[in-house]
Design an enzyme around this catalytic site. Structure first.
Site, PDB file in Angstrom:
ATOM      1  N   GLY A  51     -58.245  -8.982 -58.168  1.00  0.00           N
ATOM      2  CA  GLY A  51     -57.104  -8.873 -57.260  1.00  0.00           C
ATOM      3  C   GLY A  51     -57.376  -8.420 -55.834  1.00  0.00           C
ATOM      4  N   ASP A  71     -53.393 -15.696 -63.269  1.00  0.00           N
ATOM      5  CA  ASP A  71     -54.743 -15.762 -63.843  1.00  0.00           C
ATOM      6  C   ASP A  71     -54.624 -15.832 -65.365  1.00  0.00           C
ATOM      7  OD1 ASP A  71     -57.692 -14.839 -62.385  1.00  0.00           O
ATOM      8  OD2 ASP A  71     -57.639 -15.015 -64.572  1.00  0.00           O
ATOM      9  N   ASP A  91     -52.156 -19.969 -67.328  1.00  0.00           N
ATOM     10  CA  ASP A  91     -53.077 -20.980 -66.821  1.00  0.00           C
ATOM     11  C   ASP A  91     -52.325 -21.752 -65.742  1.00  0.00           C
ATOM     12  OD1 ASP A  91     -54.397 -23.494 -66.451  1.00  0.00           O
ATOM     13  OD2 ASP A  91     -55.391 -23.224 -68.383  1.00  0.00           O
ATOM     14  N   ASP A 113     -59.409 -19.035 -55.395  1.00  0.00           N
ATOM     15  CA  ASP A 113     -60.799 -18.565 -55.469  1.00  0.00           C
ATOM     16  C   ASP A 113     -61.320 -18.840 -56.885  1.00  0.00           C
ATOM     17  OD1 ASP A 113     -63.107 -17.246 -54.559  1.00  0.00           O
ATOM     18  OD2 ASP A 113     -62.382 -15.266 -55.159  1.00  0.00           O
ATOM     19  N   LYS A 153     -61.959 -22.455 -52.854  1.00  0.00           N
ATOM     20  CA  LYS A 153     -63.421 -22.324 -53.013  1.00  0.00           C
ATOM     21  C   LYS A 153     -63.986 -23.604 -53.624  1.00  0.00           C
ATOM     22  CE  LYS A 153     -65.144 -19.342 -56.079  1.00  0.00           C
ATOM     23  NZ  LYS A 153     -65.383 -17.946 -56.470  1.00  0.00           N
TER      24      LYS A 153
HETATM   25  C1  LIG Z   1     -63.775 -15.336 -58.688  1.00  0.00           C
HETATM   26  S1  LIG Z   1     -62.386 -14.836 -59.654  1.00  0.00           S
HETATM   27  C2  LIG Z   1     -61.198 -14.407 -58.408  1.00  0.00           C
HETATM   28  C3  LIG Z   1     -61.450 -13.130 -57.620  1.00  0.00           C
HETATM   29  C4  LIG Z   1     -60.278 -12.764 -56.738  1.00  0.00           C
HETATM   30  N1  LIG Z   1     -60.141 -13.701 -55.621  1.00  0.00           N
HETATM   31  C5  LIG Z   1     -60.376 -11.379 -56.168  1.00  0.00           C
HETATM   32  O1  LIG Z   1     -60.478 -11.242 -54.955  1.00  0.00           O
HETATM   33  O2  LIG Z   1     -60.317 -10.399 -56.921  1.00  0.00           O
HETATM   34  C6  LIG Z   1     -61.805 -16.349 -60.334  1.00  0.00           C
HETATM   35  C7  LIG Z   1     -60.688 -16.231 -61.352  1.00  0.00           C
HETATM   36  O3  LIG Z   1     -60.166 -17.536 -61.646  1.00  0.00           O
HETATM   37  C8  LIG Z   1     -59.572 -17.483 -62.930  1.00  0.00           C
HETATM   38  N2  LIG Z   1     -59.247 -18.829 -63.424  1.00  0.00           N
HETATM   39  C9  LIG Z   1     -60.118 -19.851 -63.709  1.00  0.00           C
HETATM   40  N3  LIG Z   1     -59.439 -20.932 -64.171  1.00  0.00           N
HETATM   41  C10 LIG Z   1     -58.098 -20.593 -64.193  1.00  0.00           C
HETATM   42  C11 LIG Z   1     -56.893 -21.292 -64.559  1.00  0.00           C
HETATM   43  N4  LIG Z   1     -56.935 -22.547 -65.016  1.00  0.00           N
HETATM   44  N5  LIG Z   1     -55.715 -20.648 -64.436  1.00  0.00           N
HETATM   45  C12 LIG Z   1     -55.661 -19.376 -63.977  1.00  0.00           C
HETATM   46  N6  LIG Z   1     -56.769 -18.669 -63.613  1.00  0.00           N
HETATM   47  C13 LIG Z   1     -57.972 -19.263 -63.714  1.00  0.00           C
HETATM   48  C14 LIG Z   1     -60.606 -16.712 -63.733  1.00  0.00           C
HETATM   49  O4  LIG Z   1     -60.018 -16.134 -64.888  1.00  0.00           O
HETATM   50  C15 LIG Z   1     -61.107 -15.659 -62.714  1.00  0.00           C
HETATM   51  O5  LIG Z   1     -60.461 -14.415 -62.909  1.00  0.00           O
END
Ligand SMILES: C[S@@+](CC[C@H](N)C(=O)[O-])C[C@H]1O[C@@H](n2cnc3c(N)ncnc32)[C@H](O)[C@@H]1O
Length: 198
Positions: A51, A71, A91, A113, A153
């Protein structure tokens, strides 16, 4: 080193400044360069967990704005007390209606991201990553207002470059940035689209 994890400059800085992840500095740099966020905006953050992007966005948009984080991970309780923040465990590809997020209208800004879970096999990871990017671009008409801004990203590959060229015309402005806080070995960069056309 008593710890096998490499704790770099940005990791320490995030800890000191009470941010939930070092990724904060990527969004900060993107926003300072391209002016994505403004007070009063309604923002959605795809894959927000833990977050740090929410923390940054919440500050910039202020009391009149709102940021909605989505998320698949369990809701981060550290964020639930912040007035202009809502977080959901979902999701993003299963949201059929914006009412599920308690909003009436599309968003001023979409942030993503997200990254797919990696296999270590480069060719496979590149394909998965591009699939994810394409799917998110596919969601834009449902989530993003005309005139809105977008940050996503992307992991670099020739196919990704080709795909992005096709998407360019959907925005009035389209930029690429590899933030300073991204590790130099990483193939990730960010695409910034401003003023979504339709
Ligand atoms: C790199 S992290 C994000 C970090 C965040 N930007 C921060 O600053 O704290 C990427 C996130 O994308 C989520 N994610 C991946 N596919 C997803 C989906 N289909 N729906 C929701 N979340 C997803 C993962 O669970 C992960 O927590």
């Amino acid at each position: 080193m008593g710890n096998f994890k490499v704790k770099d400059h940005y990791f320490d800085k995030a800890k000191r400044e009470n941010y939930l992840a070092r990724s904060i500095y990527k969004l900060e740099e993107i926003d300072q360069r391209f002016k994505i966020l403004k007070p009063g905006m309604i923002v959605v953050d795809f894959g927000y967990y833990p977050g740090s992007w929410i923390q940054y966005t919440s500050k910039v948009i202020g009391d009149d704005g709102r940021v909605v984080g989505i998320d698949i991970q369990e809701v981060n309780k550290k964020l639930t007390g912040i007035k202009n923040v809502r977080v959901y465990q979902k999701d993003i590809f299963n949201i059929s209606d914006l009412a599920q997020l308690d909003v009436l209208d599309k968003f001023d800004v979409v942030l993503s991201d997200m990254a797919p879970s990696t296999t270590g096999v480069q060719s496979l990871d590149q394909i998965r990553s591009l699939n994810l990017v394409e799917s998110v671009f596919g969601l834009l008409p449902k989530f993003l207002k005309v005139g809105g801004n977008f940050v996503i990203k992307v992991f670099d590959s020739q196919d990704a470059q080709n795909y992005l060229k096709e998407q360019k015309n959907r925005f009035n402005e389209f930029h690429y940035l590899k933030p300073k806080s991204t590790r130099s070995v990483s193939k990730e960069f960010f695409v910034i689209g401003k003023q979504f056309k339709a």
